[in-house]
Motif scaffolding. Structure first.
Motif: not given
Length: 353
Positions: A182-193
Motif C-alpha cells: 500500500q505504502e509503496q504504490w500509494a506514495a507514487a500516486c497520491l500527491q499533496p493538494g
C-alpha cells in the motif's frame, strides 16, 4: 498553509473568488451531502449549509453543488446558506441509472480517478474499458488498481489484460491487506493538494484501501458473501477526506451502472488503439463498422486489435449515439414546450385573464 489550501484551494479558484470578496461571501468546499444538508470545509473549519432557494430555481440539478465543489456562502447564526458555485475544473459524470437519458454528476474538481477492480471475481475488462473511456472523456486522469492480487495464482495475467486495452495509464497490482505494498504504490500516486476519487463496484475493496491510507476506519465495512464475493454497499454517500500525506480522496458508492455521457460535438468514441489505426483508413469519415479499406477492421481480422476491445468500442459507440439522439430529442421537446408556454402567456395577457 491555510485550511482552504490544504483542501485544494488554488489560483484558479482564487481568481474566480476575487469579485465576491467585497460582497461578504465566504468560500468553502463541499465535503459531503446528506439530504438537504451540505458539509463544507471553510477557512475556519467545518460548516453545515443549505442551498438558497434562488440557486435551486436558477440552475439545473447537475449544476447544484456536488462533492468537491467550491461554493460561495453566507453564515446565518449556526448555519450557512450556499448562494453560488465557483466554476468547475471538470465534472465526473455518468448517464443516470435506468432508462432516462439524463446526466448525473458524481463529483467535481478531480485530478485523477482510481478505478478499482478485484481480480478474484469482479475483474471485467469490458467494464473497465467503459470506466476508462468515461473518466478520460471527463478530463480526468485514470489510474487502474487491480485489488486482491493475493487471492489469485497468476496476477500478471490480469495486468497484461489491462495493458492490452491500450490506455496509457498507470496500472497497479494491490492487496489491501499488504501494508508495505500500500505504502509503496500509494506514495507514487497520491500527491499533496491533489483530489482523487475511488471508483468501482461494491465489494472490490475501495473502503479498505481508503482506510489503509487513512490509518483508521472511516466507516464500518459491509459484509462480503463467501459464496460469490459480492459485497453490500460499503459506502452509501460520497465523502471528501484529507489523507495524512496531504492528498484528498472522494470515496464513491459502488456503482452497478456507469453509462456513457459523451456530449454534443463528439462524433466518435476515442480509443488509443483505434485512433492510431484510423488515420490509415481509406475514408476520412470511416465509422470502422463496415467500410472497405478500414484498417481497424483489418487489424481485428489479423489479430492486431483484440476482438474484445473492438466489440466494446462498437457497443460504446452505439450507446453514445443513442444518448446523443435522446438528449437532442429532449432539447427539441423542451424548446417546443417553451415556445408554446410563451404563446399561452401572451394569449392570456391579451385576453386579460
Amino acid at each position: 498553509m491555510s485550511i482552504l489550501q490544504s483542501y485544494g484551494w488554488n489560483g484558479h479558484f482564487e481568481n474566480q473568488y476575487t469579485r465576491f470578496k467585497n460582497q461578504g461571501l465566504e468560500a468553502g468546499r463541499v465535503m459531503a451531502i446528506q439530504g438537504f444538508k451540505h458539509l463544507l470545509i471553510t477557512g475556519t473549519g467545518k460548516q453545515e449549509a443549505l442551498l438558497a432557494g434562488a440557486l435551486m430555481n436558477s440552475k439545473e440539478p447537475e449544476a447544484y453543488p456536488k462533492v468537491g465543489d467550491w461554493v460561495l456562502f453566507k453564515r446565518y447564526e449556526t448555519e450557512g446558506i450556499i448562494l453560488d458555485v465557483l466554476p468547475r475544473l471538470n465534472e465526473l459524470s455518468r448517464k443516470s441509472p435506468g432508462a432516462a437519458t439524463t446526466r448525473q454528476v458524481l463529483a467535481v474538481n478531480i485530478d485523477a480517478a482510481f478505478i478499482v477492480q478485484g481480480v478474484d471475481h469482479d475483474f471485467n475488462p469490458m467494464r473497465l474499458q467503459r470506466y476508462l473511456q468515461q473518466v478520460q472523456q471527463c478530463g480526468i486522469a485514470p489510474i487502474v488498481v487491480l485489488n486482491k492480487a493475493d487471492l489469485v495464482s497468476n496476477p500478471g495475467h490480469y495486468l497484461h489484460a489491462v495493458e492490452e486495452l491500450g490506455y496509457q495509464c498507470p496500472v497497479y497490482l494491490a492487496s489491501a491487506l499488504d501494508k508495505a505494498d500500500q505504502e509503496q504504490w500509494a506514495a507514487a500516486c497520491l500527491q499533496p493538494g491533489k483530489t482523487y476519487i475511488l471508483l468501482g463496484s461494491s465489494g472490490v475493496g475501495k473502503s479498505t484501501l481508503l482506510n489503509a491510507w487513512l490509518g483508521y476506519h472511516l466507516q464500518q465495512e459491509g459484509a462480503i458473501s463467501t459464496a460469490n464475493s459480492k459485497g453490500r454497499h460499503t459506502t452509501t454517500a460520497r465523502n471528501l477526506v484529507l489523507l495524512p500525506n496531504g492528498s484528498l480522496v472522494i470515496d464513491a458508492p459502488g456503482m452497478r451502472e456507469f453509462g456513457m455521457t459523451l456530449e454534443d460535438d463528439a462524433t466518435t468514441v476515442s480509443h488509443p488503439h483505434i485512433d492510431e489505426l484510423s488515420g490509415q483508413c481509406r475514408f476520412s469519415d470511416c465509422t470502422h463498422l463496415h467500410e472497405p479499406g478500414c484498417t481497424v477492421l483489418a487489424a481485428v481480422d489479423n489479430g492486431q486489435l483484440p476482438q474484445q476491445v473492438y466489440r466494446s468500442y462498437v457497443k460504446l459507440l452505439r450507446e453514445q449515439q443513442h444518448y446523443q439522439t435522446s438528449a437532442a430529442d429532449k432539447k427539441r421537446i423542451e424548446r417546443h414546450f417553451g415556445k408554446i408556454s410563451k404563446q399561452v402567456f401572451a394569449h392570456r395577457k391579451n385576453r386579460k385573464y
